[in-house]
Every structure is written in C-alpha cells, then in structure tokens.
Design a protein around this motif. Structure first.
Motif, PDB file in Angstrom:
ATOM      1  N   THR A 164       0.850  -1.191   0.000  1.00 52.85           N
ATOM      2  CA  THR A 164       0.000   0.000   0.000  1.00 52.85           C
ATOM      3  C   THR A 164       0.884   1.239   0.000  1.00 52.85           C
ATOM      4  OG1 THR A 164      -0.203  -0.169   2.413  1.00 52.85           O
ATOM      5  CG2 THR A 164      -1.942  -1.153   1.079  1.00 52.85           C
ATOM      6  N   THR A 165       1.563   1.473   1.074  1.00 51.89           N
ATOM      7  CA  THR A 165       2.510   2.579   1.157  1.00 51.89           C
ATOM      8  C   THR A 165       3.693   2.127   2.006  1.00 51.89           C
ATOM      9  OG1 THR A 165       1.432   3.476   3.101  1.00 51.89           O
ATOM     10  CG2 THR A 165       0.727   4.361   0.989  1.00 51.89           C
ATOM     11  N   GLY A 166       4.741   2.945   2.021  1.00 54.42           N
ATOM     12  CA  GLY A 166       5.857   2.634   2.911  1.00 54.42           C
ATOM     13  C   GLY A 166       6.902   1.761   2.258  1.00 54.42           C
ATOM     14  N   ALA A 167       7.417   0.832   3.013  1.00 59.14           N
ATOM     15  CA  ALA A 167       8.520  -0.021   2.558  1.00 59.14           C
ATOM     16  C   ALA A 167       8.163  -0.723   1.258  1.00 59.14           C
ATOM     17  CB  ALA A 167       8.861  -1.051   3.623  1.00 59.14           C
ATOM     18  N   THR A 168       9.093  -0.663   0.316  1.00 58.83           N
ATOM     19  CA  THR A 168       8.805  -1.204  -1.012  1.00 58.83           C
ATOM     20  C   THR A 168       9.028  -2.703  -1.109  1.00 58.83           C
ATOM     21  OG1 THR A 168      11.051  -0.649  -1.696  1.00 58.83           O
ATOM     22  CG2 THR A 168       9.313   0.980  -2.157  1.00 58.83           C
ATOM     23  N   LEU A 169       9.761  -3.273  -0.159  1.00 52.32           N
ATOM     24  CA  LEU A 169       9.929  -4.729  -0.111  1.00 52.32           C
ATOM     25  C   LEU A 169       8.904  -5.275   0.865  1.00 52.32           C
ATOM     26  CD1 LEU A 169      11.513  -7.218  -1.032  1.00 52.32           C
ATOM     27  CD2 LEU A 169      13.055  -6.839   0.911  1.00 52.32           C
ATOM     28  N   VAL A 170       8.024  -6.083   0.341  1.00 57.14           N
ATOM     29  CA  VAL A 170       6.910  -6.588   1.139  1.00 57.14           C
ATOM     30  C   VAL A 170       7.076  -8.091   1.349  1.00 57.14           C
ATOM     31  CG1 VAL A 170       4.420  -6.813   1.293  1.00 57.14           C
ATOM     32  CG2 VAL A 170       5.411  -4.833   0.137  1.00 57.14           C
TER      33      VAL A 170
END
Lengths: 116, 116
Positions: B51-57
């Motif tokens: 959704t938002t924030g850290a790009t590695l999920v």
C-alpha cells in the motif's frame, strides 16, 4: 471466525434461465464484492455492495445484478443465462472501516456455474 | 485506467530453486498492489500486499515482492520452491482509498509448477 461462505458450490442451468447465488461474509465485514472468473477473460470485478447499496460496478451487462441485506449477506442474480456466463463466481468480503487504509479482502471458495 | 500484465502464463521450476513470477502494472494514481494464490477448486488467498511505505513486502509462505515505481513492476519471489507452492498466482492492482478499495483489477494469472 468462519470464512466467507458461498452457496451453492456447483450449479447447472440451461440457457435462458436465471440463477441466484448467495454469499455470507465474515462476521463483522460490511463490504461484499463479486467477481467472475473464466478461462478466457480471467478474473473480472462485477460489483461491490456496502450498507445494502451498490458502491462500485464493473463492466457487465444489466443481466447481472446483486443486492445486500441488512446482515451484510449478499446475493447476485443473472437473468437470461447465456453459455458465456459459465464461470466460477467468487465473493469477497472486507471489514470496511473508515480508516482509508487498504484492507484485505477475503475470498470465498466460489460457485461454479455451468450453463448448457 | 489500471491494468496488470503477468509475464508468462506458466512457470516451471525445480524444488528448491528460486521462484520468480513477473508482474507489471499501469496506473494513473499511486497503486495498491497485491499477489493472490489460488489452489485448485478453491478461492483466492492473499499472499502479500503493498500500500505505502517499505517497497519490499514480505508475505506468507516465504514469498516476498518488491514495488519498483520506476519499472512499474511488482515481481513475486521465493528463494526456495516447495512442492506445495504449485498453484495459480494472480497479481492485482487497485486504486486504493476508501471507496474504491474493493475494485481490484487482476492479471491473467501464472500457473506455477514444481518439478521434483
């Protein structure tokens, strides 16, 4: 909590008939969405219901309709069935808090409809 | 309008090998991105979401995905494949936000096979 339940799981109809599918969301979930899955078109969004009102709609003809009851259970109806309506129909629910943060949708096992 | 492209309708890897399923998206607004898995005769299960924030999920079952805005990609990886990973995988996008959150656009799916 019990998951999303859909009834019936399998259905056979003939062209021209109508069909009603039922979906019971997870307890406390207020948003219910419907999707159609076919080998040719893949997964396509049909519509979403929230508080007994249709909030979003996909690109399907008017033969596809739905409704939601006060207990959040939802039904979708397809009138004048066509061969191309044979598909897996998936229902999904989410809690729909007003926080604006994307919530997870939980999917049911689907109703497989065969139109002969 | 939003769209999702999954590269490769079928991917086959050996047990223990790296799994890489490719997904590119198109969106005129900041997207919310998802990976779902579907086992035979079952509904969809969410693996992970951005959704938002850290790009590695990081998701369930050892899967992870990286959001790369410059490449408009959201590829799914798993370091070591297991036989139980054999399933259909769907990449999906939504506009996010409160009222549009349930209108998810799915890719065409990638069937993952695992060789012993």
């Amino acid at each position: 909590k019990a998951g999303v339940t859909q009834t019936p799981r399998y259905l056979i109809k003939t062209r021209g008939q109508q069909v009603t599918l039922s979906c019971s969301p997870i307890s406390g979930h207020r948003s219910v969405s419907w999707y159609q899955q076919t080998p040719g078109q893949g997964l396509q969004f049909l519509f979403e219901y929230f508080s007994e009102t249709q909030r979003n709609k996909g690109n399907f003809p008017g033969r596809f309709s739905g409704r939601q009851f006060s207990n959040s259970r939802s039904e979708m109806n397809v009138s004048t069935l066509e061969l191309g309506d044979s598909a897996l129909y998936l229902c999904a629910s989410r809690e729909d808090r007003t926080s604006g943060i994307q919530e997870t949708q939980y999917f049911g096992p689907g109703t497989r409809l065969l139109v002969l | 309008a939003q769209s999702v492209t999954q590269l490769g309708s079928h991917v086959s890897v050996s047990e223990g090998a790296l799994v890489l399923l490719r997904c590119n998206y198109s969106s005129s607004v900041p997207p919310y991105l998802f990976w779902y898995v579907q086992y035979p005769n079952q509904g969809l299960q969410l693996l992970l979401k951005y959704t938002t924030g850290a790009t590695l999920v990081k998701g369930i079952n050892g899967f992870e995905a990286e959001f790369k805005k410059s490449e408009t990609s959201f590829h799914l990886t798993k370091p070591s494949a297991h036989m139980s990973d054999a399933a259909e995988y769907f990449c999906a996008v939504s506009e996010g936000g409160y009222s549009s959150a349930s209108k998810i656009i799915f890719g065409s799916g990638t069937r993952l096979s695992i060789r012993p």
